[in-house]
Each structure stands twice: as C-alpha cells, then as structure tokens.
Design an enzyme around this catalytic site. Structure first.
Site, PDB file in Angstrom:
ATOM      1  N   ASP A   1     100.115  36.914 -29.613  1.00  0.00           N
ATOM      2  CA  ASP A   1     100.221  36.957 -28.400  1.00  0.00           C
ATOM      3  C   ASP A   1     101.844  37.253 -27.889  1.00  0.00           C
ATOM      4  O   ASP A   1     101.874  37.706 -26.780  1.00  0.00           O
ATOM      5  CB  ASP A   1      99.736  35.928 -27.134  1.00  0.00           C
ATOM      6  CG  ASP A   1      99.530  36.012 -26.341  1.00  0.00           C
ATOM      7  OD1 ASP A   1      98.250  36.449 -25.822  1.00  0.00           O
ATOM      8  OD2 ASP A   1      99.457  35.360 -25.581  1.00  0.00           O
TER       9      ASP A   1
ATOM     10  N   HIS B   1      94.210  32.743 -27.104  1.00  0.00           N
ATOM     11  CA  HIS B   1      95.065  31.547 -26.323  1.00  0.00           C
ATOM     12  C   HIS B   1      94.775  29.881 -26.856  1.00  0.00           C
ATOM     13  O   HIS B   1      94.456  28.843 -26.043  1.00  0.00           O
ATOM     14  CB  HIS B   1      94.881  31.742 -24.554  1.00  0.00           C
ATOM     15  CG  HIS B   1      95.525  33.029 -24.130  1.00  0.00           C
ATOM     16  ND1 HIS B   1      96.828  33.537 -24.490  1.00  0.00           N
ATOM     17  CD2 HIS B   1      95.007  33.740 -23.904  1.00  0.00           C
ATOM     18  CE1 HIS B   1      96.591  34.507 -23.502  1.00  0.00           C
ATOM     19  NE2 HIS B   1      95.546  35.086 -23.414  1.00  0.00           N
TER      20      HIS B   1
ATOM     21  N   GLU C   1      94.695  46.543 -27.887  1.00  0.00           N
ATOM     22  CA  GLU C   1      93.671  45.248 -29.293  1.00  0.00           C
ATOM     23  C   GLU C   1      93.343  46.321 -30.435  1.00  0.00           C
ATOM     24  O   GLU C   1      93.608  45.705 -31.411  1.00  0.00           O
ATOM     25  CB  GLU C   1      93.054  45.143 -27.975  1.00  0.00           C
ATOM     26  CG  GLU C   1      93.087  43.256 -27.724  1.00  0.00           C
ATOM     27  CD  GLU C   1      93.365  42.714 -27.864  1.00  0.00           C
ATOM     28  OE1 GLU C   1      93.654  42.359 -28.859  1.00  0.00           O
ATOM     29  OE2 GLU C   1      93.656  42.088 -26.808  1.00  0.00           O
TER      30      GLU C   1
ATOM     31  N   ASP D   1      90.955  38.497 -31.257  1.00  0.00           N
ATOM     32  CA  ASP D   1      90.506  38.044 -30.260  1.00  0.00           C
ATOM     33  C   ASP D   1      89.933  38.780 -29.179  1.00  0.00           C
ATOM     34  O   ASP D   1      89.300  38.086 -28.031  1.00  0.00           O
ATOM     35  CB  ASP D   1      91.609  37.113 -29.207  1.00  0.00           C
ATOM     36  CG  ASP D   1      92.256  37.511 -29.043  1.00  0.00           C
ATOM     37  OD1 ASP D   1      93.079  39.031 -28.573  1.00  0.00           O
ATOM     38  OD2 ASP D   1      93.430  36.641 -28.165  1.00  0.00           O
TER      39      ASP D   1
ATOM     40  N   ASP E   1      97.054  41.284 -31.850  1.00  0.00           N
ATOM     41  CA  ASP E   1      96.859  40.760 -30.532  1.00  0.00           C
ATOM     42  C   ASP E   1      97.246  42.093 -29.240  1.00  0.00           C
ATOM     43  O   ASP E   1      98.548  42.506 -30.473  1.00  0.00           O
ATOM     44  CB  ASP E   1      97.404  39.656 -29.792  1.00  0.00           C
ATOM     45  CG  ASP E   1      96.782  38.950 -28.454  1.00  0.00           C
ATOM     46  OD1 ASP E   1      95.251  39.436 -28.038  1.00  0.00           O
ATOM     47  OD2 ASP E   1      97.278  38.650 -27.949  1.00  0.00           O
ATOM     48  N   GLY E   2      97.046  42.124 -28.587  1.00  0.00           N
ATOM     49  CA  GLY E   2      97.270  43.673 -27.911  1.00  0.00           C
ATOM     50  C   GLY E   2      97.587  42.712 -26.227  1.00  0.00           C
ATOM     51  O   GLY E   2      96.734  42.054 -25.765  1.00  0.00           O
TER      52      GLY E   2
END
Length: 154
Positions: A130, A120, A47, A70, A9-10
């Site tokens: 995250d 999320h 990301e 994501d 995740d970024g």
C-alpha cells in the site's frame, strides 16, 4: 524451487485519478519490491495490474505461487472462477478486458493460489505494498499513461 510469495496492492487517488501499484516478491532469502504510477486510472485497474506485473516478473515457468491481495475484485474473480467465464464470453460487458487477458497469460504460466487479506490491517507486507502504491500514485514526475484505461460514459 521454493514457493514464491507475492503481495500486491493498488491505489487510485480519486477513482478515476492518478494511481499506482505496489508489489513485494518473496522467494527463500530473496526480496524484491516493484511499483509504478499512472496519470489516470482506477483502483481496480491498479489492483489487477499489480498482479499481472508480479506474475510476469517471475523468472521460471511453472512456479508455485501464492498471491496475497486485499482486492476482492481480483481474488474473487479468480478463486470463484468468474474470469474464466468472462474469457469464454470474450469479456462482453466486463471492465478491464485488456488486463484480464494479460493476467490469464501470466497466470497460466504458473501454479497460482490466491489469498485475500484485509487491507490496512496487521499484514506487514500488504501494508508495505500500500505504501509503495500510494507513493507511486503521488510521484507525478514518473507517471506513465494507462493506455488501457477507458473513462466510463456519462
């Protein structure tokens, strides 16, 4: 050799702004978490950089890898083959060519499959990524410069 599972995740606090990536690597009983923050960057760069760093961290060439992300930006670019067309056109009018080139070098060393996950949501490892990315973005004492970041012209 077991399949390697990567979650990435970024995050950018503002876009552009301070940012970071978070990674969880899983292989059999082994688990490794990685993260890094940057002074000024974008969410898409973080990301993509997270995926690059994760693939580069793998010890054995030719690994079977599943990357969970994501980021539609990353997952669609690879799964739908767009990045290969961008490469043929020398990334003309594309953002982040430095990271796409880096990604393809690492990607081609392995057998990689991408899976998009909703951000999320109930994906525990994605939520952990995250947390790592946001913590890295907020950790100003350890920020690096994103040397490839280029501000958009006004």
């Amino acid at each position: 050799m077991p399949e390697i599972i990567i979650y990435t995740d970024g995050s950018a606090l503002g876009n552009p702004g301070p940012g970071g990536y978070g990674i969880v690597l899983l292989s059999g009983p082994h688990r490794k978490e990685l993260s890094q923050g940057y002074r000024l960057t974008t969410n898409n760069r973080m990301e993509l950089l997270g995926v690059c760093v994760a693939l580069e961290a793998l010890k054995f060439e030719g690994s079977d890898v599943t990357v969970y992300s994501d980021s539609r930006y990353v997952v669609d670019a690879v799964s739908k083959g767009w990045v290969f067309g961008w490469e043929k056109k020398h990334y003309m009018n594309r953002k982040n060519p430095d990271l796409w080139k880096r990604f393809l070098r690492a990607y081609r060393r392995h057998h990689v499959r991408f899976v998009w996950v909703k951000g999320h949501a109930a994906t525990v490892e994605n939520n952990r990524c995250d947390e790592l990315a946001v913590a890295a973005a907020n950790d100003t004492a350890n920020h690096l410069d994103d040397k490839g970041y280029r501000p958009e012209p006004d």
